[in-house]
Scaffold this motif. Structure first.
Motif, PDB file in Angstrom:
ATOM      1  N   VAL A 105      82.668  45.473  43.121  1.00  0.00           N
ATOM      2  CA  VAL A 105      83.023  44.316  42.294  1.00  0.00           C
ATOM      3  C   VAL A 105      81.766  43.700  41.672  1.00  0.00           C
ATOM      4  O   VAL A 105      81.712  43.404  40.464  1.00  0.00           O
ATOM      5  N   VAL A 106      80.732  43.517  42.490  1.00  0.00           N
ATOM      6  CA  VAL A 106      79.491  42.920  41.998  1.00  0.00           C
ATOM      7  C   VAL A 106      78.822  43.835  40.980  1.00  0.00           C
ATOM      8  O   VAL A 106      78.369  43.389  39.915  1.00  0.00           O
ATOM      9  N   TRP A 107      78.758  45.122  41.292  1.00  0.00           N
ATOM     10  CA  TRP A 107      78.148  46.065  40.353  1.00  0.00           C
ATOM     11  C   TRP A 107      78.963  46.162  39.062  1.00  0.00           C
ATOM     12  O   TRP A 107      78.392  46.237  37.976  1.00  0.00           O
ATOM     13  N   GLY A 108      80.286  46.172  39.183  1.00  0.00           N
ATOM     14  CA  GLY A 108      81.134  46.237  38.001  1.00  0.00           C
ATOM     15  C   GLY A 108      80.940  45.028  37.105  1.00  0.00           C
ATOM     16  O   GLY A 108      80.870  45.146  35.873  1.00  0.00           O
ATOM     17  N   ALA A 109      80.849  43.857  37.722  1.00  0.00           N
ATOM     18  CA  ALA A 109      80.625  42.630  36.947  1.00  0.00           C
ATOM     19  C   ALA A 109      79.277  42.675  36.238  1.00  0.00           C
ATOM     20  O   ALA A 109      79.151  42.256  35.076  1.00  0.00           O
ATOM     21  N   ASP A 110      78.276  43.215  36.918  1.00  0.00           N
ATOM     22  CA  ASP A 110      76.934  43.288  36.342  1.00  0.00           C
ATOM     23  C   ASP A 110      76.887  44.285  35.186  1.00  0.00           C
ATOM     24  O   ASP A 110      76.317  44.005  34.124  1.00  0.00           O
ATOM     25  N   ILE A 111      77.504  45.448  35.380  1.00  0.00           N
ATOM     26  CA  ILE A 111      77.504  46.476  34.327  1.00  0.00           C
ATOM     27  C   ILE A 111      78.293  46.004  33.108  1.00  0.00           C
ATOM     28  O   ILE A 111      77.848  46.141  31.955  1.00  0.00           O
ATOM     29  N   GLY A 112      79.476  45.433  33.354  1.00  0.00           N
ATOM     30  CA  GLY A 112      80.280  44.929  32.244  1.00  0.00           C
ATOM     31  C   GLY A 112      79.572  43.833  31.485  1.00  0.00           C
ATOM     32  O   GLY A 112      79.631  43.772  30.250  1.00  0.00           O
ATOM     33  N   ALA A 113      78.871  42.952  32.216  1.00  0.00           N
ATOM     34  CA  ALA A 113      78.137  41.865  31.565  1.00  0.00           C
ATOM     35  C   ALA A 113      77.006  42.403  30.699  1.00  0.00           C
ATOM     36  O   ALA A 113      76.740  41.892  29.599  1.00  0.00           O
ATOM     37  N   TYR A 114      76.340  43.439  31.197  1.00  0.00           N
ATOM     38  CA  TYR A 114      75.209  44.008  30.448  1.00  0.00           C
ATOM     39  C   TYR A 114      75.660  44.544  29.090  1.00  0.00           C
ATOM     40  O   TYR A 114      75.092  44.199  28.043  1.00  0.00           O
ATOM     41  N   PHE A 115      76.687  45.386  29.110  1.00  0.00           N
ATOM     42  CA  PHE A 115      77.110  46.023  27.860  1.00  0.00           C
ATOM     43  C   PHE A 115      77.820  45.044  26.923  1.00  0.00           C
ATOM     44  O   PHE A 115      77.600  45.060  25.708  1.00  0.00           O
ATOM     45  N   ALA A 116      78.675  44.169  27.480  1.00  0.00           N
ATOM     46  CA  ALA A 116      79.356  43.194  26.630  1.00  0.00           C
ATOM     47  C   ALA A 116      78.367  42.188  26.055  1.00  0.00           C
ATOM     48  O   ALA A 116      78.490  41.770  24.894  1.00  0.00           O
ATOM     49  N   GLY A 117      77.380  41.808  26.871  1.00  0.00           N
ATOM     50  CA  GLY A 117      76.371  40.865  26.396  1.00  0.00           C
ATOM     51  C   GLY A 117      75.542  41.439  25.267  1.00  0.00           C
ATOM     52  O   GLY A 117      75.244  40.754  24.280  1.00  0.00           O
ATOM     53  N   ARG A 118      75.183  42.725  25.393  1.00  0.00           N
ATOM     54  CA  ARG A 118      74.393  43.373  24.327  1.00  0.00           C
ATOM     55  C   ARG A 118      75.211  43.536  23.043  1.00  0.00           C
ATOM     56  O   ARG A 118      74.683  43.403  21.937  1.00  0.00           O
ATOM     57  N   ALA A 119      76.492  43.796  23.198  1.00  0.00           N
ATOM     58  CA  ALA A 119      77.323  44.061  22.022  1.00  0.00           C
ATOM     59  C   ALA A 119      77.816  42.788  21.347  1.00  0.00           C
ATOM     60  O   ALA A 119      77.882  42.715  20.106  1.00  0.00           O
ATOM     61  N   PHE A 120      78.174  41.796  22.144  1.00  0.00           N
ATOM     62  CA  PHE A 120      78.847  40.624  21.589  1.00  0.00           C
ATOM     63  C   PHE A 120      78.177  39.298  21.937  1.00  0.00           C
ATOM     64  O   PHE A 120      78.665  38.244  21.529  1.00  0.00           O
ATOM     65  N   GLY A 121      77.104  39.356  22.701  1.00  0.00           N
ATOM     66  CA  GLY A 121      76.505  38.127  23.211  1.00  0.00           C
ATOM     67  C   GLY A 121      75.956  37.221  22.128  1.00  0.00           C
ATOM     68  O   GLY A 121      75.065  37.615  21.374  1.00  0.00           O
ATOM     69  N   ARG A 122      76.505  36.056  22.012  1.00  0.00           N
ATOM     70  CA  ARG A 122      76.029  35.044  21.077  1.00  0.00           C
ATOM     71  C   ARG A 122      75.798  33.727  21.815  1.00  0.00           C
ATOM     72  O   ARG A 122      74.695  33.212  21.862  1.00  0.00           O
ATOM     73  N   ARG A 123      76.865  33.211  22.392  1.00  0.00           N
ATOM     74  CA  ARG A 123      76.798  31.915  23.051  1.00  0.00           C
ATOM     75  C   ARG A 123      76.194  32.058  24.446  1.00  0.00           C
ATOM     76  O   ARG A 123      76.672  32.828  25.265  1.00  0.00           O
ATOM     77  N   LYS A 124      75.134  31.311  24.701  1.00  0.00           N
ATOM     78  CA  LYS A 124      74.430  31.389  25.969  1.00  0.00           C
ATOM     79  C   LYS A 124      75.243  30.733  27.088  1.00  0.00           C
ATOM     80  O   LYS A 124      75.891  29.717  26.886  1.00  0.00           O
ATOM     81  N   LEU A 125      75.181  31.341  28.264  1.00  0.00           N
ATOM     82  CA  LEU A 125      75.898  30.816  29.415  1.00  0.00           C
ATOM     83  C   LEU A 125      75.177  29.627  30.037  1.00  0.00           C
ATOM     84  O   LEU A 125      75.767  28.562  30.233  1.00  0.00           O
ATOM     85  N   ALA A 126      73.910  29.806  30.365  1.00  0.00           N
ATOM     86  CA  ALA A 126      73.111  28.742  30.991  1.00  0.00           C
ATOM     87  C   ALA A 126      71.667  28.904  30.512  1.00  0.00           C
ATOM     88  O   ALA A 126      70.812  29.389  31.262  1.00  0.00           O
ATOM     89  N   PRO A 127      71.388  28.533  29.268  1.00  0.00           N
ATOM     90  CA  PRO A 127      70.065  28.808  28.685  1.00  0.00           C
ATOM     91  C   PRO A 127      68.904  28.191  29.449  1.00  0.00           C
ATOM     92  O   PRO A 127      67.806  28.738  29.455  1.00  0.00           O
ATOM     93  N   ALA A 128      69.133  27.055  30.106  1.00  0.00           N
ATOM     94  CA  ALA A 128      68.045  26.419  30.850  1.00  0.00           C
ATOM     95  C   ALA A 128      67.716  27.178  32.133  1.00  0.00           C
ATOM     96  O   ALA A 128      66.623  27.047  32.678  1.00  0.00           O
ATOM     97  N   VAL A 129      68.658  27.978  32.613  1.00  0.00           N
ATOM     98  CA  VAL A 129      68.476  28.697  33.877  1.00  0.00           C
ATOM     99  C   VAL A 129      68.138  30.155  33.632  1.00  0.00           C
ATOM    100  O   VAL A 129      67.173  30.695  34.181  1.00  0.00           O
ATOM    101  N   SER A 130      68.956  30.823  32.812  1.00  0.00           N
ATOM    102  CA  SER A 130      68.777  32.251  32.548  1.00  0.00           C
ATOM    103  C   SER A 130      69.140  32.526  31.090  1.00  0.00           C
ATOM    104  O   SER A 130      70.305  32.775  30.776  1.00  0.00           O
ATOM    105  N   PRO A 131      68.158  32.473  30.197  1.00  0.00           N
ATOM    106  CA  PRO A 131      68.435  32.580  28.750  1.00  0.00           C
ATOM    107  C   PRO A 131      69.111  33.876  28.334  1.00  0.00           C
ATOM    108  O   PRO A 131      69.738  33.931  27.281  1.00  0.00           O
TER     109      PRO A 131
END
Length: 278
Positions: free
Chosen positions: A149-175
């Protein structure tokens, strides 16, 4: 750097796999306790303690507290952990405001005790509890599923973030983290959960519960990552340590699991799929 990462992974993988999946419950508890004690040595640095003696003293305190708390009923402890992680989520959401509350070094040590000892208790509950889910009662598969579950969430976040990432989740913590990454990770975990629920041959209502528990666990993994990132940013360091060449420290590898494990354990316990050993 890549060569270092590969060498470290090749050396550590058999040790970690053996410790997690080949040891009996007591050996499992000792092995995971040792890993989290070393993570406590790193946490002391996040808390502002640089001296070696102070850091190892904190690791020893963690071991003592593990021995004490493992004799207590696990269900109330999981409830207390849920409250703790809700408060941590509020801290992360407010950052950099509110740092005065948790900036004192003793407070950060207490946060580490709750996170590390709590994760250890929940992990051993997953390993030794009575599991009744579908056609399997194999606790090792449950632990493996938590990791997936943790690895799946991380992998999905990586590819979706690279493809569609615009709005930052927590820019002050992890840009680098985006909302698109979060949604991509949750989508991967939901698909994984549906596949596993089909394999377990769960009833319709149980399928819904299983998917929701898995998605909540994936969300919790994001909080764990953000929590450590916040502490490192506040401390002014990039990695929790250099114990794992090319990978940083143990905390850098397990930060997501510190929250995901208690959340999954709590969900499965509430649903009656995992009960403490009497």
């Amino acid at each position: 750097m890549l060569k270092q990462r590969v060498i470290t992974a090749v050396i550590l993988a058999p040790i970690v796999v053996g410790g997690l999946f080949l040891l009996p419950p007591m050996g499992f508890a000792v092995f995971t306790g040792a890993l989290l004690a070393i993570a406590g040595w790193e946490w002391a640095n996040l808390s502002g303690f640089e001296g070696g003696l102070q850091r190892w003293a904190f690791a020893l305190v963690l071991v003592v507290l593990m021995a004490v708390f493992q004799t207590l009923p696990v269900v109330p402890l999981l409830g207390a952990l849920a409250v703790f992680w809700v408060l941590v989520a509020a801290m992360v959401a407010a950052y950099p405001a509110g740092t005065g509350v948790w900036h004192p070094r003793p407070v950060r040590l207490i946060l580490g005790i709750l996170a590390l000892v709590g994760a250890w208790l929940a992990l051993n509950h997953l390993r030794a509890g009575d599991l009744a889910l579908g056609h399997t009662g194999n606790n090792l598969l449950l632990i493996l599923y938590t990791f997936l579950v943790v690895w799946g969430a991380d992998i999905g976040a990586y590819f979706a973030g690279r493809a569609f990432g615009r709005r930052k989740l927590a820019p002050a913590v992890s840009p680098g983290k985006t909302w698109a990454g979060v949604w991509g990770g949750l989508a991967v975990v939901a698909a994984l959960a549906l596949a596993v629920a089909w394999w377990l041959d769960l009833a319709s209502i149980a399928v819904i519960q299983f998917v929701l528990a898995s998605v909540l666990t994936a969300l919790a993994s994001v909080l764990g990552d953000l929590f450590e990132s916040m502490l490192k940013r506040h401390r002014g360091i990039k990695d929790s340590s250099q114990l794992l060449p090319g990978h940083g420290g143990i905390l850098d590898r397990i930060d997501s699991l510190l929250v995901a494990i208690p959340v999954l354990a709590s969900c499965f316990t509430l649903l009656g799929w995992l009960t403490p050993v009497q």
